[in-house]
Design an enzyme around this catalytic site. Structure first.
Site, short mmCIF file in Angstrom:
data_model
loop_
_atom_site.label_atom_id
_atom_site.label_comp_id
_atom_site.label_asym_id
_atom_site.label_seq_id
_atom_site.Cartn_x
_atom_site.Cartn_y
_atom_site.Cartn_z
N GLN A 35 0.80 -1.24 0.02
CA GLN A 35 -0.13 0.03 0.07
C GLN A 35 0.82 1.09 -0.11
OE1 GLN A 35 -2.79 0.21 3.22
NE2 GLN A 35 -3.90 1.96 2.58
N HIS B 168 -8.88 1.63 -0.82
CA HIS B 168 -9.12 1.62 -2.33
C HIS B 168 -8.95 0.35 -2.77
CE1 HIS B 168 -4.65 2.42 -1.84
NE2 HIS B 168 -4.51 1.93 -3.09
P1 5GP Z 1 -1.48 1.37 -3.47
O1 5GP Z 1 -0.10 1.37 -3.77
O2 5GP Z 1 -1.77 2.08 -2.25
O3 5GP Z 1 -2.31 0.14 -3.35
O4 5GP Z 1 -2.17 2.14 -4.86
C1 5GP Z 1 -2.27 3.43 -4.78
C2 5GP Z 1 -2.27 3.81 -6.22
O5 5GP Z 1 -2.69 5.00 -6.31
C3 5GP Z 1 -1.27 3.35 -7.16
O6 5GP Z 1 -1.64 2.66 -8.35
C4 5GP Z 1 -0.78 4.93 -7.85
O7 5GP Z 1 -0.31 4.65 -8.98
C5 5GP Z 1 -2.07 5.58 -7.57
N1 5GP Z 1 -1.88 7.11 -7.33
C6 5GP Z 1 -0.62 7.65 -6.62
N2 5GP Z 1 -0.67 8.92 -6.66
C7 5GP Z 1 -1.71 9.33 -7.50
C8 5GP Z 1 -2.41 10.42 -7.79
O8 5GP Z 1 -2.21 11.56 -7.69
N3 5GP Z 1 -3.62 10.43 -8.85
C9 5GP Z 1 -4.18 9.09 -9.21
N4 5GP Z 1 -5.16 9.22 -9.80
N5 5GP Z 1 -3.63 7.95 -8.71
C10 5GP Z 1 -2.34 8.19 -8.03
#
Ligand code: 5GP
Length: 140
Positions: free
Chosen positions: A96, A102
């Site tokens: 994460q 999400h």
């Molecule tokens: P996690 O790593 O927390 O599961 O996923 C976070 C996701 O958010 C990642 O896939 C990354 O590409 C996306 N992400 C990070 N910063 C932003 C942003 O500013 N806008 C959008 N739309 N996605 C983002």
């Protein structure tokens, strides 16, 4: 870790920073991932504060899952994707990087082949075009 109300997704919910939106209702928001692991990679979040699956009220998780199912169907239709992966990470060790619950909706076109997690930024115009396809599939 305490929930940070200024994390990037919370700021999107408040409209403080932009996102390429595909769907919104009273409880949830769905938008394009800016570093998509495949064409059509979409994120779905509950609007309420909650760091992860464990820290979010079940009713809000349920709302997010309902939207995830709806968006995943639309993504599959919009991109004629033969497969769709839905993922959700809890904690840094699990991968994460943004600490607001999400769900990732990632269309898969070839078994096992998708781009690395959160690495390469997509062209904003391409993201907008992909979102338009998903919005059309949601409406149809
Ligand atoms: P996690 O790593 O927390 O599961 O996923 C976070 C996701 O958010 C990642 O896939 C990354 O590409 C996306 N992400 C990070 N910063 C932003 C942003 O500013 N806008 C959008 N739309 N996605 C983002």
């Amino acid at each position: 870790m305490a929930y940070d109300p200024n994390n990037i997704f919370a700021r999107m919910v408040r409209g403080e920073i932009p996102c390429v939106k595909v769907f919104e209702d009273a409880e949830t928001l769905a938008f394009m991932d800016i570093m998509p692991q495949s064409d059509g990679h979409t994120l779905v979040i509950p609007k309420v504060a909650g760091e992860n699956l464990f820290e979010t009220a079940p009713e809000s998780v349920a709302a997010a899952i309902r939207t995830t199912q709806r968006v995943a169907r639309a993504v599959q239709r919009a991109f004629s994707a033969p497969g769709v992966v839905v993922t959700q990470f809890n904690g840094q060790t699990a991968g994460q990087t943004v600490f607001h619950l999400h769900f990732h909706v990632i269309p898969v076109y070839t078994a096992g082949a998708w781009r690395p997690h959160a690495r390469d930024k997509a062209d904003p115009l391409v993201l907008e075009a992909h979102a338009a396809r998903i919005r059309a599939a949601l409406g149809g």
